[in-house]
Scaffold this active site. Sequence first.
Site, PDB file in Angstrom:
ATOM      1  N   ARG A  87       0.841  -1.199   0.000  1.00 13.28           N
ATOM      2  CA  ARG A  87       0.000   0.000   0.000  1.00 13.28           C
ATOM      3  C   ARG A  87       0.875   1.248   0.000  1.00 13.28           C
ATOM      4  O   ARG A  87       2.003   1.240   0.484  1.00 13.28           O
ATOM      5  CB  ARG A  87      -0.916   0.009   1.220  1.00 13.28           C
ATOM      6  CG  ARG A  87      -2.023  -1.016   1.205  1.00 13.28           C
ATOM      7  CD  ARG A  87      -2.921  -0.850   2.417  1.00 13.28           C
ATOM      8  NE  ARG A  87      -2.173  -0.893   3.666  1.00 13.28           N
ATOM      9  CZ  ARG A  87      -1.850   0.178   4.386  1.00 13.28           C
ATOM     10  NH1 ARG A  87      -2.208   1.391   3.993  1.00 13.28           N
ATOM     11  NH2 ARG A  87      -1.176   0.046   5.514  1.00 13.28           N
TER      12      ARG A  87
ATOM     13  N   LYS B  78      -8.403  -2.831   0.412  1.00 14.92           N
ATOM     14  CA  LYS B  78      -8.422  -1.963   1.585  1.00 14.92           C
ATOM     15  C   LYS B  78      -9.254  -0.703   1.372  1.00 14.92           C
ATOM     16  O   LYS B  78      -9.717  -0.094   2.343  1.00 14.92           O
ATOM     17  CB  LYS B  78      -6.993  -1.595   1.987  1.00 14.92           C
ATOM     18  CG  LYS B  78      -6.216  -2.755   2.600  1.00 14.92           C
ATOM     19  CD  LYS B  78      -6.929  -3.363   3.811  1.00 14.92           C
ATOM     20  CE  LYS B  78      -6.083  -4.418   4.498  1.00 14.92           C
ATOM     21  NZ  LYS B  78      -6.832  -5.134   5.573  1.00 14.92           N
TER      22      LYS B  78
ATOM     23  N   HIS C  73     -10.610  -4.979  12.040  1.00  9.66           N
ATOM     24  CA  HIS C  73      -9.483  -5.556  11.324  1.00  9.66           C
ATOM     25  C   HIS C  73      -9.011  -6.750  12.135  1.00  9.66           C
ATOM     26  O   HIS C  73      -8.134  -6.638  12.983  1.00  9.66           O
ATOM     27  CB  HIS C  73      -8.374  -4.507  11.171  1.00  9.66           C
ATOM     28  CG  HIS C  73      -7.266  -4.935  10.281  1.00  9.66           C
ATOM     29  ND1 HIS C  73      -5.949  -4.623  10.520  1.00  9.66           N
ATOM     30  CD2 HIS C  73      -7.266  -5.652   9.128  1.00  9.66           C
ATOM     31  CE1 HIS C  73      -5.195  -5.122   9.563  1.00  9.66           C
ATOM     32  NE2 HIS C  73      -5.963  -5.758   8.717  1.00  9.66           N
TER      33      HIS C  73
ATOM     34  N   SER D  33       0.976  -7.067  11.945  1.00 12.46           N
ATOM     35  CA  SER D  33       1.859  -7.984  11.238  1.00 12.46           C
ATOM     36  C   SER D  33       2.910  -8.563  12.189  1.00 12.46           C
ATOM     37  O   SER D  33       3.507  -7.842  12.985  1.00 12.46           O
ATOM     38  CB  SER D  33       2.548  -7.245  10.088  1.00 12.46           C
ATOM     39  OG  SER D  33       3.417  -8.095   9.404  1.00 12.46           O
TER      40      SER D  33
ATOM     41  N   LYS E 143      -1.412 -13.699  14.057  1.00 12.86           N
ATOM     42  CA  LYS E 143      -2.861 -13.710  13.877  1.00 12.86           C
ATOM     43  C   LYS E 143      -3.307 -14.795  12.897  1.00 12.86           C
ATOM     44  O   LYS E 143      -4.229 -15.570  13.179  1.00 12.86           O
ATOM     45  CB  LYS E 143      -3.331 -12.327  13.382  1.00 12.86           C
ATOM     46  CG  LYS E 143      -4.832 -12.222  13.158  1.00 12.86           C
ATOM     47  CD  LYS E 143      -5.229 -10.833  12.673  1.00 12.86           C
ATOM     48  CE  LYS E 143      -4.788 -10.603  11.243  1.00 12.86           C
ATOM     49  NZ  LYS E 143      -5.377  -9.401  10.647  1.00 12.86           N
ATOM     50  N   THR E 144      -2.645 -14.866  11.745  1.00 11.66           N
ATOM     51  CA  THR E 144      -3.019 -15.848  10.727  1.00 11.66           C
ATOM     52  C   THR E 144      -2.770 -17.261  11.228  1.00 11.66           C
ATOM     53  O   THR E 144      -3.617 -18.150  11.093  1.00 11.66           O
ATOM     54  CB  THR E 144      -2.230 -15.601   9.430  1.00 11.66           C
ATOM     55  OG1 THR E 144      -2.498 -14.275   8.967  1.00 11.66           O
ATOM     56  CG2 THR E 144      -2.629 -16.586   8.353  1.00 11.66           C
TER      57      THR E 144
ATOM     58  N   ASP F 259      -9.456 -11.537   7.902  1.00 15.32           N
ATOM     59  CA  ASP F 259      -8.932 -10.169   7.973  1.00 15.32           C
ATOM     60  C   ASP F 259      -9.939  -9.069   8.305  1.00 15.32           C
ATOM     61  O   ASP F 259      -9.594  -8.131   8.994  1.00 15.32           O
ATOM     62  CB  ASP F 259      -8.257  -9.833   6.640  1.00 15.32           C
ATOM     63  CG  ASP F 259      -7.355  -8.615   6.724  1.00 15.32           C
ATOM     64  OD1 ASP F 259      -6.552  -8.517   7.677  1.00 15.32           O
ATOM     65  OD2 ASP F 259      -7.442  -7.749   5.836  1.00 15.32           O
TER      66      ASP F 259
ATOM     67  N   ARG G 135       2.227 -11.999  -1.544  1.00 15.96           N
ATOM     68  CA  ARG G 135       0.832 -12.244  -1.164  1.00 15.96           C
ATOM     69  C   ARG G 135       0.192 -13.321  -2.022  1.00 15.96           C
ATOM     70  O   ARG G 135       0.586 -13.559  -3.165  1.00 15.96           O
ATOM     71  CB  ARG G 135       0.016 -10.957  -1.330  1.00 15.96           C
ATOM     72  CG  ARG G 135       0.391  -9.841  -0.375  1.00 15.96           C
ATOM     73  CD  ARG G 135      -0.258 -10.017   0.979  1.00 15.96           C
ATOM     74  NE  ARG G 135       0.084  -8.946   1.903  1.00 15.96           N
ATOM     75  CZ  ARG G 135      -0.531  -8.760   3.060  1.00 15.96           C
ATOM     76  NH1 ARG G 135      -1.505  -9.560   3.426  1.00 15.96           N
ATOM     77  NH2 ARG G 135      -0.157  -7.783   3.860  1.00 15.96           N
TER      78      ARG G 135
END
Length: 517
Positions: free
Chosen positions: A51, A190, A209, A227, A231-232, A246, A310
């Site tokens: 981004r 986003k 989020h 990050s 979390k993932t 997400d 990604r």
Amino acid sequence: MSTMDLLGLKEEQLKAGHSVCQLIDEAVRRGEGRLTKEGALLIETGQYTGRSPKDRFIVKDGVTENTIAYGRTNLPMEEAVYQNLLYKVKDYMKDKDLYLIKAKAGSSDKYSLKINVICEDAAQAVFSSQIFIKDTEREGSDADFTVVALPNLKAKGKEDGIHSEAFVILNFRDRVVLIGGTKYSGEIKKSIFSVMNYLLPDENVLPMHCSANMGHDGRTALFFGLSGTGKTTLSADPKRFLIGDDEHGWSDEGIFNIEGGCYAKCINLEREKEQEIYDAIRFGAVLENVVVSDQGVADYCDGSLTENTRCTYPLEYIDNRVDDKKGGHPSTILFLTADAFGVIPPISKLTKESAMYHFMSGYTSKLAGTERGIVNPETTFSALFGEPFMPRQIEEYADLLGRMIDEHDTSVYLINTGWSGGVYGVGRRTPLKYTRLMVDAALNNELKDVEFVHDPIFNLDIPVKIKDVPDEILIPENLWADKTQYRKVAAELSEKFKENFKRFKDVSEKIVSAGPY
């Protein structure tokens, strides 16, 4: 005026109704990407591999000037600058054939948003089709919000009143998002998340989020974290069913996924550690900036193009999933942090007020090697664990969270997946097997009747015993050889929390006093 008229488009310019397979064929034929050995569409995004926050603007008008928290994350754009770039967008598109993806944001029928994504590139049309919820049965081209993605239209930076050739412009009056000059598809995703984050609070819905999953007993859990916090990894639990990875909303009906797909990081991806993500990379998935050999073999450890590699795939590619992308009111919320200073407890229970405090703080650490120039660990605060996507005042979202916790008797825990026994480089990271056991204990309501001790620096309640977890790792000070140094480092981090929280002016004393001492 209709959006089609606003953009100067004719129906015959828009190629709609293409299947994902057809769009992939078009992307390959047009030279926008190629297929890997597993069949995923590989694309490279060039200069922009992430981004571009300094190129994202929200048009300022009579409504948004009082409802948007304009500042360093929500950059204002004046009407004249917007009109100039809108003219350039219209002029650029006037003779072009474009792809139209009809989709929805929000799996809740009551709170979903009909969206159109108009793409110059077939590859971005594949991405949009897979990341959002499909809405192919919708007739006509009308939508609640429209995204226009034109990666090959480059602005003239300061001459156009902006910072560079790239731009992401949100206009809530015209209900459009204009994206130009960047091939990074995350801007599409986003931008719609930001739209939902602005609109949903007016419906008393909390946009979040976070990832969400559900146990076999139907109990729902939310995982917040920046990050590197895990979390993932922690939410992709083989014992639970994934609602989404997400973006979610929490309404009077429960939890719903805002998206239809996942956008997972691929750097250092290993099947042994993240099997569900690894196996989702097949035909229909989109790989961004992953280094792939001429034989089509991906090297997920190669970050030479970017560390931000990604993969996009629909939720249906995950076996352990909730098909309708919805769940009940969460019984448990986990705030994940990776504290590189080794002083935050590995698990602690939060009150409503301390949950609001840590939600507004959004703390984790940046480590050496994650960004150029970082030698020692650095504190990072991103309010709501996703401040760049939250257009309103932070306090609005925190108030909604507090209300929801109260109404639904939700338990909230702070989980430190980071270091213990010393700062990064001296201590060691808490073993994942113990973090999983702590998370399981929280999710299974095993801590309800456990004894807690109070942390005198961070104002947190720490359980003294969790099944199969060594007692000594639960209290951070226990693992430090130099107790004086522990108290010094902890006090320094406590001060950073307090200094960061000074930015919030209209917060009750109950919330302020729920933070570190």
